[in-house]
Every structure is written in C-alpha cells, then in structure tokens.
Write a protein that holds these residues in place. Structure first.
Motif, PDB file in Angstrom:
ATOM      1  N   ARG A  48       0.825  -1.200   0.000  1.00  8.09           N
ATOM      2  CA  ARG A  48       0.000   0.000   0.000  1.00  8.09           C
ATOM      3  C   ARG A  48       0.866   1.259   0.000  1.00  8.09           C
ATOM      4  NH1 ARG A  48      -5.149   1.564   1.656  1.00  8.09           N
ATOM      5  NH2 ARG A  48      -4.648   2.469   3.665  1.00  8.09           N
ATOM      6  N   LYS A  53      -3.284  -0.887  -4.739  1.00  7.29           N
ATOM      7  CA  LYS A  53      -4.538  -1.155  -4.049  1.00  7.29           C
ATOM      8  C   LYS A  53      -4.339  -2.488  -3.338  1.00  7.29           C
ATOM      9  CE  LYS A  53      -6.869   0.521  -8.197  1.00  7.29           C
ATOM     10  NZ  LYS A  53      -7.069   1.940  -7.980  1.00  7.29           N
ATOM     11  N   LEU A  54      -4.898  -2.602  -2.148  1.00  7.76           N
ATOM     12  CA  LEU A  54      -4.613  -3.810  -1.363  1.00  7.76           C
ATOM     13  C   LEU A  54      -5.883  -4.603  -1.055  1.00  7.76           C
ATOM     14  CD1 LEU A  54      -2.594  -5.520   0.351  1.00  7.76           C
ATOM     15  CD2 LEU A  54      -3.165  -4.023   2.267  1.00  7.76           C
ATOM     16  N   VAL A  55      -5.823  -5.905  -1.341  1.00  8.34           N
ATOM     17  CA  VAL A  55      -6.892  -6.824  -0.953  1.00  8.34           C
ATOM     18  C   VAL A  55      -6.229  -7.880  -0.074  1.00  8.34           C
ATOM     19  CG1 VAL A  55      -8.707  -8.365  -1.788  1.00  8.34           C
ATOM     20  CG2 VAL A  55      -7.984  -6.450  -3.198  1.00  8.34           C
ATOM     21  N   THR A  56      -6.814  -8.142   1.093  1.00  7.69           N
ATOM     22  CA  THR A  56      -6.124  -9.018   2.049  1.00  7.69           C
ATOM     23  C   THR A  56      -6.919 -10.284   2.357  1.00  7.69           C
ATOM     24  OG1 THR A  56      -5.290  -7.003   3.070  1.00  7.69           O
ATOM     25  CG2 THR A  56      -4.968  -9.053   4.283  1.00  7.69           C
ATOM     26  N   HIS A  57      -6.322 -11.427   2.100  1.00  9.71           N
ATOM     27  CA  HIS A  57      -6.925 -12.697   2.527  1.00  9.71           C
ATOM     28  C   HIS A  57      -6.714 -12.855   4.032  1.00  9.71           C
ATOM     29  CE1 HIS A  57      -6.750 -14.974  -1.585  1.00  9.71           C
ATOM     30  NE2 HIS A  57      -7.738 -14.113  -1.522  1.00  9.71           N
ATOM     31  N   ALA A  58      -7.776 -13.193   4.749  1.00  6.44           N
ATOM     32  CA  ALA A  58      -7.667 -13.373   6.204  1.00  6.44           C
ATOM     33  C   ALA A  58      -6.810 -14.594   6.538  1.00  6.44           C
ATOM     34  CB  ALA A  58      -9.045 -13.519   6.807  1.00  6.44           C
ATOM     35  N   VAL A  59      -6.823 -15.581   5.659  1.00  7.76           N
ATOM     36  CA  VAL A  59      -5.980 -16.767   5.859  1.00  7.76           C
ATOM     37  C   VAL A  59      -5.235 -17.064   4.564  1.00  7.76           C
ATOM     38  CG1 VAL A  59      -7.353 -17.876   7.668  1.00  7.76           C
ATOM     39  CG2 VAL A  59      -7.927 -18.274   5.289  1.00  7.76           C
ATOM     40  N   LEU A  61      -4.241 -18.863   1.346  1.00  4.69           N
ATOM     41  CA  LEU A  61      -4.994 -19.777   0.478  1.00  4.69           C
ATOM     42  C   LEU A  61      -4.170 -20.310  -0.683  1.00  4.69           C
ATOM     43  CD1 LEU A  61      -8.391 -17.858   0.164  1.00  4.69           C
ATOM     44  CD2 LEU A  61      -7.880 -19.756   1.664  1.00  4.69           C
ATOM     45  N   ALA A  66      -5.116 -16.392  -4.659  1.00  2.77           N
ATOM     46  CA  ALA A  66      -4.815 -14.967  -4.548  1.00  2.77           C
ATOM     47  C   ALA A  66      -4.921 -14.296  -5.919  1.00  2.77           C
ATOM     48  CB  ALA A  66      -3.420 -14.768  -3.970  1.00  2.77           C
ATOM     49  N   THR A  69      -8.543 -13.827  -6.735  1.00  8.90           N
ATOM     50  CA  THR A  69      -9.127 -12.736  -5.940  1.00  8.90           C
ATOM     51  C   THR A  69      -8.786 -11.385  -6.570  1.00  8.90           C
ATOM     52  OG1 THR A  69      -9.006 -14.013  -3.900  1.00  8.90           O
ATOM     53  CG2 THR A  69      -9.158 -11.635  -3.667  1.00  8.90           C
TER      54      THR A  69
ATOM     55  N   HIS B  92     -12.262 -26.807   1.625  1.00 11.46           N
ATOM     56  CA  HIS B  92     -11.266 -25.783   1.331  1.00 11.46           C
ATOM     57  C   HIS B  92     -11.801 -24.788   0.299  1.00 11.46           C
ATOM     58  CE1 HIS B  92      -7.388 -24.014   1.500  1.00 11.46           C
ATOM     59  NE2 HIS B  92      -7.144 -24.210   0.219  1.00 11.46           N
ATOM     60  N   THR B  99     -13.370 -16.374   2.030  1.00 12.89           N
ATOM     61  CA  THR B  99     -12.235 -15.482   2.269  1.00 12.89           C
ATOM     62  C   THR B  99     -12.136 -14.434   1.167  1.00 12.89           C
ATOM     63  OG1 THR B  99     -11.094 -17.298   3.344  1.00 12.89           O
ATOM     64  CG2 THR B  99      -9.754 -15.424   2.727  1.00 12.89           C
ATOM     65  N   ARG B 100     -12.390 -14.865  -0.071  1.00 15.18           N
ATOM     66  CA  ARG B 100     -12.298 -13.938  -1.206  1.00 15.18           C
ATOM     67  C   ARG B 100     -13.355 -12.845  -1.089  1.00 15.18           C
ATOM     68  NH1 ARG B 100     -12.074 -17.350  -5.891  1.00 15.18           N
ATOM     69  NH2 ARG B 100      -9.841 -17.359  -5.441  1.00 15.18           N
ATOM     70  N   ALA B 103     -12.385 -10.489   1.643  1.00 16.13           N
ATOM     71  CA  ALA B 103     -11.222  -9.667   1.281  1.00 16.13           C
ATOM     72  C   ALA B 103     -11.643  -8.515   0.369  1.00 16.13           C
ATOM     73  CB  ALA B 103     -10.169 -10.531   0.602  1.00 16.13           C
ATOM     74  N   ILE B 104     -12.469  -8.830  -0.634  1.00 20.04           N
ATOM     75  CA  ILE B 104     -12.875  -7.795  -1.590  1.00 20.04           C
ATOM     76  C   ILE B 104     -13.789  -6.777  -0.904  1.00 20.04           C
ATOM     77  CG2 ILE B 104     -14.193  -7.386  -3.712  1.00 20.04           C
ATOM     78  CD1 ILE B 104     -13.010  -9.977  -4.804  1.00 20.04           C
ATOM     79  N   ALA B 107     -11.689  -4.478   1.181  1.00 21.81           N
ATOM     80  CA  ALA B 107     -10.915  -3.546   0.360  1.00 21.81           C
ATOM     81  C   ALA B 107     -11.807  -2.415  -0.149  1.00 21.81           C
ATOM     82  CB  ALA B 107     -10.271  -4.290  -0.804  1.00 21.81           C
ATOM     83  N   ARG B 110     -12.771  -0.029   2.626  1.00 17.92           N
ATOM     84  CA  ARG B 110     -11.701   0.880   3.004  1.00 17.92           C
ATOM     85  C   ARG B 110     -11.569   1.996   1.972  1.00 17.92           C
ATOM     86  NH1 ARG B 110      -7.307  -2.606   3.657  1.00 17.92           N
ATOM     87  NH2 ARG B 110      -7.072  -2.404   1.416  1.00 17.92           N
ATOM     88  N   GLU B 111     -11.677   1.615   0.672  1.00 21.97           N
ATOM     89  CA  GLU B 111     -11.570   2.628  -0.377  1.00 21.97           C
ATOM     90  C   GLU B 111     -12.682   3.660  -0.251  1.00 21.97           C
ATOM     91  OE1 GLU B 111     -11.418   0.564  -4.115  1.00 21.97           O
ATOM     92  OE2 GLU B 111      -9.675  -0.569  -3.423  1.00 21.97           O
TER      93      GLU B 111
END
Lengths: 227, 128
Positions: A48, A53-59, A61, A66, A69, B92, B99-100, B103-104, B107, B110-111
């Motif tokens: 960042r 731009k940042l997208v974050t996986h909580a765990v 994968l 990624a 995503t 899984h 999770t995807r 995550a999106i 994001a 926040r934007e």
C-alpha cells in the motif's frame, strides 16, 4: 498510462521486495492490485505504501486463489479491459509486462504468456530448467496447448478471458488450470520471450522442486474428480 | 476365476469413481452408509464364523478368507482416504470463496471510507 489495465500481484511474505516491485510496475501501470495472501509479515502495508490497491486474505490460500481474488477485484471496475499477473518476488521485469500487453493489444489475442525459455532465464539452475521443460511437455501433451513455459507467473489477458478464468486450484497448480481454460475456451494465445532474474532472495524463497509432486498430484485428482 | 477377479477390480473402481464423482448426492450418501454397515456385518461374521470368509473367498475366486479380509480392508482404506481428500478439498473451496468475498468487501469498504474522508476534509477545514 495503461489506465484500462490492472496488474495483479499475489503476495505472500514478500515484505522485503514487494515495495520495489510495486514501484517499478507503477511506472508503467496506473492500477496495481496486491493480494496479500495472509502474510505473517508486513507485506500488505509495504504494498500500500508503494501505491498499490490492497486486498487481504484473512488466511493463506495459495497463489492461485490470490490471483483469482485480484482478478475478481479488478473485474469490478468496468473500465478494466486488460489484466496482467506478475510475481511479487522481483524475478520479473515490469518492462516485459508492457511488451506482453502491447502484443496482446496489437495482435488481437486473448492471452499472451511469458516464456523463460524463449527469453533469458538468468541463474536458473539446470535441475529447475529440466523440470520445467518436462512439465511443459507434459502440459502440451495433456492439453494440446503448446507452450514452452506454462508455469510462469507473468501473463497478460483480456477481459473476456478474465471473466471466464475462474481458477479453482488454489496452489501453484493453477498454472495448469489456466492452460486448460485456454483449450476449453479456444482462446487465441501467444508466447512472448521474457527475462527472469533469480536473485538469491527469490531462490531461497522459491518453491522447492519437490513441490512438482504436489502440483502433479493435485492436478490429476482435480481432473479425475471434478470435471 | 481370473475373469471374476478382473470383474471385481473393475467393479470396485467403478463404484469408487461413482462415489467420488458426486459426493454430495443423497443416493451416494445412502450407498456409502450401506457399505459401512456391510463392512461391519462382514467383520462380525468373520469373527464368529471364520470358515464363512473362506467360503466367501472361494466364491469370488480369492485364495483364502484372510486374503479376502485383507483386500476388503485395503479397498475400504483407499475409499476412506479418497473420500476424505474430496471432502477436504470441498471444504477448502468453501473457505476460499468466503475469504475472497470478505477480502474484496474489506478492500472496497476501506476505499469508500478513504474517498468519504477525502471529500469531507475540506468541509472540516472551512468549519474550523
């Protein structure tokens, strides 16, 4: 400055180098998305801070999940027409990404894939080169899509391909899945020589070669039981 | 008897493949449970009447009852492992989808917050 293009960078524990990678990519591309795949270090902040731009996986994968995503995120922007994936460890050159994209635009292709073997792979160990060549010929035989280097992280593709990609294999096996999509959709593809530099850092961080066993196994199980 | 053995092996593989190809369907679930019950019954019978396994072995063309028991155990074990593999990858996949989405959403959230912040800042400056 390639406003219609999104560069997707899957990031996992790359705090040391991801900032430089993002900065070098941002010299050519306005839209850079880093997908922090549950890193334990401060990769997300570094991305960042460098302007991604940042997208974050909580765990965590895996690289395939990624990448997908990042593509899903980019697809939300209707102005996104082209997509580039590039590794976070600094082994790829942002200038090569531009060349791939130019080829994609000028030749009316759906996807252009980089090739370390058409280009120049610096400091690649002989064992790794042999393994990659074997994997390439296996991939070409099973999918009918002839690529010299299907397991490379640097690729450029258009929106149509991105919308239909839908990678389901979370790990590095996603490269094989991507090649399968090319065959399934009958997409127009080409290869473009790229230069890859294996620094001591990327060598130390890179996947161990025994991981080829995991990739092969997952790929076969997936093909047998899912489709 | 070789022919029967070949047929048995092919039969096992077909059943296994069918079980794993649609792991969620009620039909497959029911057959899996029946298979477990049959396995239990087979185990109990083999303990109570050991000669019965020899007879069963003879019927399907296997050398002895203990061999048959070993084959059945091996096939059950492989079926179990594959079953777990498929279940794990299904679970899984769900984690990946969730999770995807998260995550999106985070994001974009926040934007949006940052945009809002940027548009409100000049107002605050004039208020002050």
């Amino acid at each position: 400055m390639n406003e219609d293009t999104y560069v997707v960078i899957p990031v996992y524990n790359e705090e040391r180098v991801v900032g430089d990678v993002v900065r070098s990519v941002r010299r050519h591309f306005a839209n850079v998305v880093c997908v922090d795949d549950g890193s334990r270090d401060r990769s997300g902040e570094a991305s960042r801070a460098a302007g991604a731009k940042l997208v974050t996986h909580a765990v965590n994968l895996g690289a395939g999940a990624a990448t997908q995503t990042g593509i899903d995120y980019a697809l939300l922007d209707a102005a996104a027409q082209y997509f580039v994936t590039i590794d976070a460890d600094g082994q790829h050159d942002a200038g090569d990404a531009v060349r791939l994209l130019d080829r994609l635009r000028s030749d009316e292709l759906d996807i252009v894939i980089g090739s370390r073997f058409l280009g120049d792979a610096r400091d690649m160990s002989r064992a790794k080169a042999t393994l990659l060549r074997a994997a390439a010929s296996f991939s070409a035989k099973t999918t009918g899509v002839k690529l010299t280097d299907p397991h490379v992280g640097l690729r450029a593709f258009n929106r149509r391909f991105a919308e239909n990609l839908k990678l389901t294999m979370p790990d590095f096996s996603h490269a094989s899945e991507l090649v399968q999509r090319i065959r399934q959709g009958g997409y127009r593809y080409a290869e473009c020589p790229i230069t890859v530099t294996y620094s001591d850092y990327s060598k130390a961080k890179g996947q161990p070669m025994i991981n080829a066993v995991n990739i092969g196994f997952d790929y076969l199980m997936h093909r047998t039981f899912k489709k | 008897m070789i022919l029967l053995q070949v047929l048995l092996v092919i039969g096992f593989l077909v059943v296994l493949f069918w079980f794993l190809s649609k792991p969620g369907s009620a039909q497959v679930k029911a057959w899996k449970r029946l298979a477990i019950i049959a396995l239990f019954a087979f185990a109990i019978v083999s303990v109570l009447i050991p000669s019965a396994t020899d007879a069963a072995a003879d019927f399907v063309g296997v050398y002895s009852g203990s061999n048959l028991l070993l084959y059945v155990t091996a096939v059950s074990f492989i079926a179990f492992v594959l079953n777990q593999y498929v279940h794990n990858s299904d679970a899984h996949e769900r984690v990946i989808v969730l999770t995807r989405r998260l995550a999106i959403l985070e994001a974009k959230n926040r934007e949006l917050a940052e945009q809002l912040d940027a548009t409100q800042r000049p107002d605050r400056a004039t208020d002050a």
